[in-house]
Design an enzyme around this catalytic site. Sequence first.
Site, short mmCIF file in Angstrom:
data_model
loop_
_atom_site.label_atom_id
_atom_site.label_comp_id
_atom_site.label_asym_id
_atom_site.label_seq_id
_atom_site.Cartn_x
_atom_site.Cartn_y
_atom_site.Cartn_z
N SER A 201 0.92 -1.24 0.50
CA SER A 201 -0.16 0.03 -0.20
C SER A 201 1.00 1.12 0.25
O SER A 201 0.47 2.40 -0.45
CB SER A 201 -0.48 0.28 0.92
N HIS B 17 -2.18 -3.44 -6.32
CA HIS B 17 -2.74 -3.03 -5.20
C HIS B 17 -4.21 -3.23 -5.79
O HIS B 17 -5.20 -2.61 -5.64
CB HIS B 17 -2.33 -1.39 -4.86
N GLU C 243 -4.80 -0.69 -8.42
CA GLU C 243 -3.82 0.68 -8.99
C GLU C 243 -2.69 0.22 -8.75
O GLU C 243 -1.83 -0.73 -8.80
CB GLU C 243 -3.48 1.60 -7.54
N ASN D 239 -5.14 5.27 -0.67
CA ASN D 239 -4.84 5.62 0.75
C ASN D 239 -4.06 7.18 1.18
O ASN D 239 -3.82 7.45 2.17
CB ASN D 239 -3.41 4.39 0.68
N1 LIG Z 1 -5.70 -5.54 4.30
C1 LIG Z 1 -5.76 -4.38 3.98
O1 LIG Z 1 -6.98 -3.55 3.68
C2 LIG Z 1 -4.46 -3.90 2.64
C3 LIG Z 1 -5.64 -3.81 1.61
C4 LIG Z 1 -4.48 -3.04 -0.16
C5 LIG Z 1 -3.38 -4.02 0.01
N2 LIG Z 1 -2.58 -4.68 1.27
C6 LIG Z 1 -1.46 -4.82 1.49
O2 LIG Z 1 -1.14 -6.39 1.46
C7 LIG Z 1 -0.49 -6.58 1.82
C8 LIG Z 1 -0.63 -7.92 2.94
O3 LIG Z 1 -1.26 -7.57 3.69
P1 LIG Z 1 -3.09 -8.39 4.50
O4 LIG Z 1 -3.64 -7.14 4.97
O5 LIG Z 1 -2.93 -9.41 3.99
O6 LIG Z 1 -1.69 -8.72 5.59
P2 LIG Z 1 -2.33 -10.33 6.91
O7 LIG Z 1 -2.02 -9.23 8.05
O8 LIG Z 1 -3.38 -10.16 6.46
O9 LIG Z 1 -1.62 -10.72 6.03
C9 LIG Z 1 0.45 -11.38 5.94
C10 LIG Z 1 0.97 -12.22 5.65
O10 LIG Z 1 2.25 -12.36 5.42
C11 LIG Z 1 3.00 -13.53 5.76
N3 LIG Z 1 4.13 -12.97 7.03
C12 LIG Z 1 4.13 -11.76 7.55
N4 LIG Z 1 5.71 -11.95 8.08
C13 LIG Z 1 5.91 -12.94 6.46
C14 LIG Z 1 7.57 -12.96 6.25
N5 LIG Z 1 8.99 -12.56 7.03
N6 LIG Z 1 7.79 -13.88 4.78
C15 LIG Z 1 6.11 -14.22 4.45
N7 LIG Z 1 5.47 -14.05 4.84
C16 LIG Z 1 5.01 -13.28 5.89
C17 LIG Z 1 2.03 -13.83 7.24
O11 LIG Z 1 2.14 -14.90 7.31
C18 LIG Z 1 0.43 -13.43 6.35
O12 LIG Z 1 -0.08 -14.99 5.62
C19 LIG Z 1 0.79 -5.55 2.63
O13 LIG Z 1 1.36 -5.18 2.01
C20 LIG Z 1 -0.61 -4.33 2.82
O14 LIG Z 1 0.00 -3.11 3.36
C21 LIG Z 1 -3.61 -4.71 2.21
#
Ligand SMILES: NC(=O)c1ccc[n+]([C@@H]2O[C@H](COP(=O)([O-])OP(=O)(O)OC[C@H]3O[C@@H](n4cnc5c(N)ncnc54)[C@H](O)[C@@H]3O)[C@@H](O)[C@H]2O)c1
Length: 284
Positions: A119, A140, A152, A190
Amino acid sequence: MAVKQLGIVGTGLMGSGVAEVAAKAGIEVILRSRTAEAASASHAGLQKSLTRQVERGKIEASTAEDVAARVRAVTDLDELASCDLVLESIVEDLGTKQELFAQLDRICAPAAILASNTSTLPIVELAMVTSRPERVCGLHFFNPAPVMSLVEIARALTTSDETMAEVRAFVETCGKTGVDVKDQAGFVVNALLFPYLNNAVKLFDAGVASRDDIDAAMKGGCNFPMGPLELLDLVGLDTSVSILDALHLEFSDPNFAPALLLRRMVAANRLGRKNGIGFYDYAK
Ligand SMILES: NC(=O)c1ccc[n+]([C@@H]2O[C@H](COP(=O)([O-])OP(=O)(O)OC[C@H]3O[C@@H](n4cnc5c(N)ncnc54)[C@H](O)[C@@H]3O)[C@@H](O)[C@H]2O)c1
């Protein structure tokens, strides 16, 4: 080159959601978790979501079966070697993502595109740890990915026109609307959304209005489908703090510094819907 096989690394909120979107669009998906438990949980989660859609009459049972069969949950990163596009969707931490991009660069074919669902983090800093900076971009997706129509498409200084065209075609195959954005923290959505969410937490902490009244005010007054505190719970408070920290680092604008209460809630492991408690208590 059309994307026929998509690799997804990280099976949290976003990775799982994008897997469902791509598999529904007919793309073969390899979904990589770090542990066997997380891999089977991610496939079980997908099947549960598809079953719910069958029960609601949104898709046929045979379609649900076909979609589930298109997703393979794995733990070995090497299984992504045959993918045309790999989407990284792990924790929002630059060093961790860079380590992963360097590994993916060694594993994947030179023509494969490596994309990040970040993000806020600079795409170019992920691109430059690989030997193919022209094949790296941001993709994104929004949460929940199966519902939200926008993606995005972030272009780093190094991203080629061919890469941008191929990922746009992938986004359209997924039935989403792509917008091209510069490689800048927060992109468009964002950068506009998070100061608003952060200020809602500050209003709540200052006692200007109750949690329910702040959410009701923005739903009723602006016709937003969710209030800001509900939305923070949906995004995840830990992810929200990371996003605000990255925006603050990029622009040095004090308005982006996470509200103290947000940090305290993360320290107290109140992360929102994902672990059952945030501004709202989901166990009730
Ligand atoms: N939550 C949202 O609304 C949203 C929206 C768009 C983009 N994002 C982006 O998407 C990405 C993931 O976010 P999310 O909300 O799915 O998070 P989440 O916490 O639900 O999931 C994160 C995942 O990463 C894994 N993980 C953690 N540390 C790790 C490591 N060292 N090596 C490999 N895997 C690892 C975890 O086990 C988990 O499966 C981030 O970059 C976030 O900024 C999030």
